[in-house]
Design an enzyme around this catalytic site. Structure first.
Site, PDB file in Angstrom:
ATOM      1  N   TYR A   9       1.944 -54.061 -28.585  1.00 60.09           N
ATOM      2  CA  TYR A   9       0.840 -53.026 -28.715  1.00 60.09           C
ATOM      3  C   TYR A   9       0.410 -53.013 -27.409  1.00 60.09           C
ATOM      4  O   TYR A   9       0.115 -52.153 -26.751  1.00 60.09           O
ATOM      5  CB  TYR A   9       0.200 -53.155 -29.946  1.00 60.09           C
ATOM      6  CG  TYR A   9      -0.934 -51.967 -30.097  1.00 60.09           C
ATOM      7  CD1 TYR A   9      -0.514 -50.469 -30.399  1.00 60.09           C
ATOM      8  CD2 TYR A   9      -2.246 -52.238 -29.701  1.00 60.09           C
ATOM      9  CE1 TYR A   9      -1.348 -49.499 -30.579  1.00 60.09           C
ATOM     10  CE2 TYR A   9      -3.249 -51.201 -29.658  1.00 60.09           C
ATOM     11  CZ  TYR A   9      -2.953 -49.928 -30.293  1.00 60.09           C
ATOM     12  OH  TYR A   9      -3.764 -49.090 -30.401  1.00 60.09           O
ATOM     13  N   LYS A  50      -0.022 -50.408 -24.214  1.00 59.23           N
ATOM     14  CA  LYS A  50      -1.347 -49.638 -23.798  1.00 59.23           C
ATOM     15  C   LYS A  50      -1.602 -50.026 -22.426  1.00 59.23           C
ATOM     16  O   LYS A  50      -2.208 -49.118 -21.732  1.00 59.23           O
ATOM     17  CB  LYS A  50      -2.356 -50.282 -25.034  1.00 59.23           C
ATOM     18  CG  LYS A  50      -2.226 -49.777 -26.227  1.00 59.23           C
ATOM     19  CD  LYS A  50      -2.276 -48.040 -26.219  1.00 59.23           C
ATOM     20  CE  LYS A  50      -2.286 -47.533 -27.700  1.00 59.23           C
ATOM     21  NZ  LYS A  50      -2.449 -46.102 -27.705  1.00 59.23           N
TER      22      LYS A  50
END
Length: 204
Positions: free
Chosen positions: A163, A167
């Site tokens: 993640y 991002k």
């Protein structure tokens, strides 16, 4: 002139600032995406919600007077179809917000190949597909706004190797979009929220 009368034009201006504009929100059925879609609709935009969960997308769209389209952002045909739907419904594509995302949190040694690919593809490939499809229309009309939803986890966070990487990648992508699309009067921005309780974060 009374105090109320001086406020009225300001209020009307705010509530209609997106009148005549079309906004496409990927991952707009729930959470941050749904709140974003609702805000655009409340200020006059034609809103198209593109989401893998078609039933939830229709429910959210129904509440705000928008439109829903099923879209797996990792599938090029789905994303191109969502962009076309936005243009068909609104006559243009003025705003793109990429909120589609998933989490598969785990410590690095427990992250499976599928967990890595699913998160990277949803966030990065999905955003790339959407931005590329949207800019075709925006460049032609010489105007547009693109907002990518990143996260403070882009700086790194325990149990979020996939993640955080995704991002952080969005922030680099956004800067590149700004360089390339700025000359066509297209603004690209990235927002990085902190922890917000949504259906997705409640999975953890």
């Amino acid at each position: 002139m009374s105090r109320n009368s001086t406020r009225t034009p300001y209020i009307v201006g705010v509530m209609t600032r997106f009148q005549g504009k079309t906004a496409l929100v990927t991952g707009g059925a729930k959470g941050i995406g749904a709140a974003t879609a609702a805000r655009f609709a409340s200020e006059g935009a034609t809103v198209v919600i593109a989401d893998f969960d078609e039933d939830a997308a229709k429910e959210t769209a129904g509440k705000i007077g928008g439109h829903a389209v099923r879209c797996d952002v990792t599938k090029l045909a789905d994303v191109d179809g969502a962009v076309c739907a936005a243009v068909e419904h609104g006559g243009s594509l003025d705003i793109l917000v990429t909120c589609a995302g998933v989490i598969r949190d785990n410590l690095l040694f427990k992250v499976s190949d599928d967990d890595w690919t699913t998160v990277i593809d949803t966030h990065l490939k999905g955003t790339f597909f959407a931005a590329r499809a949207a800019q075709r229309h925006m460049v032609e009309q010489k105007s547009g706004k693109i907002v990518l939803v990143s996260s403070v986890s882009a700086l790194g966070n325990r149990g979020q190797a996939n993640y955080s990487t995704a991002k952080a990648g969005l922030q680099g992508l956004c800067k590149t979009l700004a360089f390339e699309l700025g000359p066509y009067n297209i603004n690209a921005n990235c927002v990085a929220p902190g922890f917000i309780e949504t259906a997705m974060t409640r999975q953890t």
